[in-house]
Design an enzyme around this catalytic site. Structure first.
Site, PDB file in Angstrom:
ATOM      1  N   GLY A 253       9.866 -16.738  -1.445  1.00 23.41           N
ATOM      2  CA  GLY A 253       9.310 -17.320  -2.668  1.00 23.41           C
ATOM      3  C   GLY A 253       8.152 -18.231  -2.338  1.00 23.41           C
ATOM      4  O   GLY A 253       7.615 -18.201  -1.232  1.00 23.41           O
ATOM      5  N   ASN A 254       7.744 -19.034  -3.294  1.00 17.49           N
ATOM      6  CA  ASN A 254       6.683 -20.017  -3.040  1.00 17.49           C
ATOM      7  C   ASN A 254       6.950 -21.269  -3.855  1.00 17.49           C
ATOM      8  O   ASN A 254       7.907 -21.329  -4.633  1.00 17.49           O
ATOM      9  CB  ASN A 254       5.308 -19.413  -3.344  1.00 17.49           C
ATOM     10  CG  ASN A 254       5.196 -18.963  -4.778  1.00 17.49           C
ATOM     11  OD1 ASN A 254       5.238 -19.771  -5.692  1.00 17.49           O
ATOM     12  ND2 ASN A 254       5.081 -17.654  -4.987  1.00 17.49           N
TER      13      ASN A 254
END
Ligand code: C5P
Length: 408
Positions: free
Chosen positions: A212-213
């Site tokens: 993810g980020n």
């Protein structure tokens, strides 16, 4: 649309949710509106008129039998000067009295005198059985048929200790609903359809892990809020974030990039609602695990970490190039860079065939409440904006969108 100098009638009925309406009065006042509070006798038992008066700086009305002066004629001038009326909390009792057209207190009397066309918003709050009672349903239906908009109550803990539907919408949602109602009356994006993507995507490694980020979704949600306040119809396609969808948007939740791509295509291909603008504020994962494991990956005892093979995700924006049926769609992209900001953003604007790109520093913008951006247009025009809260940045981006749309 700005709330500055708008006359808002805020009718507070006798429900415990009245305590949440104090915040609404405060937020609308801070936004520049003139908030004229009317209270039923029941409401004054939960909150004192002094509370509202101190926050709004306007007299609070609790009686029909007020002295009239040259300037103020009680319920007559309240109704005549109103730009919008919000009843919150709307109890079962006040809904019934409004539906029947009674004029037995300051709120109902004033509401009867409201000129046609003034938006009426109702924020019901009551116990589930009262809300679901056929009488209440019928009164609400009558009021909706007459043009009122209902800010639906949510599901959750009720004051009685029960859990169910009937919990008044949050103050922020009430304020958004007010902004939306004003936006629909002549905001500069009124009649335009915007698709906005927000948040980060998640790419599964196995059932419990993902790539993810740090995107918080704040930029995309601020754009959606601001577009709604300017009268746009907004489809918000969002990755998993900790924000509540803005009131009045068409919300589509997604997790992965492939789901995001599908949702964007679906929204663009809706024949009943042709989009005018696509704003890709989502932080999209460029790669995903080639074959996510169906079981949680375990340490295999070899002393080696597993190799996770990655494949490229589709570039959603670039993939729209030349796609049939999108003629006239204004495309806005974001470029979060760590070096050569303007140069890289210009390159992206061209390769993705965008009308506008919002360039920002990836490290100081992602997940933060404010942002410093440079706007680069297809024409080469560059606008630098100083670091500001994301809602302000959203306003500047939409100003540009309005400007580009007007030139077409
Ligand atoms: O190429 P880069 O990821 O920097 O491009 C950023 C812009 O492109 C953003 O507007 C983002 O939402 C969009 N994007 C996309 N599909 C991807 C990656 C990014 O549409 N796979």
């Amino acid at each position: 649309m700005s709330l500055k100098d708008k006359n808002i009638l805020l009718g507070v009925a006798g429900g415990i949710a009245a305590y949440k309406v104090v915040q609404v009065a405060r937020d609308l006042t801070v936004a520049g509106a003139r908030v004229h509070v009317m209270m039923t006798p029941g409401a004054t038992r939960f909150i004192t008129p002094l509370t509202f008066q101190s926050l709004t700086r306007y007299p609070v009305h609790t009686e029909v039998w007020e002295y009239w002066t040259q300037e103020a004629q009680g319920h007559i001038s309240l109704a005549r000067e109103a730009d919008l009326a919000l009843i919150a909390p709307a109890t079962a009792d006040i809904l019934a009295r409004l539906a029947l057209g009674l004029a037995d207190d300051i709120i109902t009397t004033t509401m009867l005198g409201l000129p046609p066309g003034v938006p009426v918003l109702l924020a019901p709050a009551m116990e589930t059985h009262m809300y679901e009672h056929p009488a209440t349903r019928q009164h609400l239906q009558t009021l909706v048929e007459r043009g009122a908009q209902v800010i639906e109550p949510g599901y959750g803990n009720l004051a009685s200790g029960a859990v169910g539907t009937g919990r008044m919408a949050d103050p922020a949602q009430l304020v958004s609903a007010v902004r939306l109602a004003f936006g629909r009356m002549g905001g500069d994006l009124h009649g335009k359809r915007l698709i906005i993507t927000a948040g980060g995507t998640q790419e599964n490694i196995d059932p419990v892990r993902y790539i993810g980020n740090r995107s918080s979704g704040q930029m995309g949600y601020a754009l959606a809020e601001e577009a709604l306040a300017r009268g746009a119809e907004v489809t918000l396609i969002s990755g998993p974030v900790k924000l509540a969808p803005p009131f009045g948007c068409n919300f589509v939740g997604i997790t992965s990039t492939l789901q995001l791509e599908q949702a964007v295509h679906q929204a663009l291909e809706n024949p009943a609602a042709k989009a005018d603008v696509l704003i890709m504020a989502a932080a999209v994962a460029d790669f995903r695990p080639a074959s996510p494991s169906e079981q949680k990956i375990k340490k295999d005892g070899s002393g080696q970490a597993p190799n996770i093979e990655l494949v490229l995700n589709p570039d959603i924006l670039a993939g729209l190039k030349g796609r049939p049926g999108l003629g006239g769609l204004l495309k806005v992209g974001f470029a979060a860079e760590t070096e050569d900001l303007t140069f890289n953003a210009e390159k992206k604007l061209q390769s993705k065939d965008l009308d506008l790109i919002v360039a920002n520093d990836a490290v100081t913008s992602i997940g933060q409440p404010d942002n410093e951006v440079t706007l680069i247009e297809r024409s080469g025009m560059i606008t630098n904006l100083e670091r500001s809260p994301k809602r302000v940045v959203a306003g500047a981006i939409l100003d540009k969108v309005v400007e580009i749309l007007a030139k077409r």
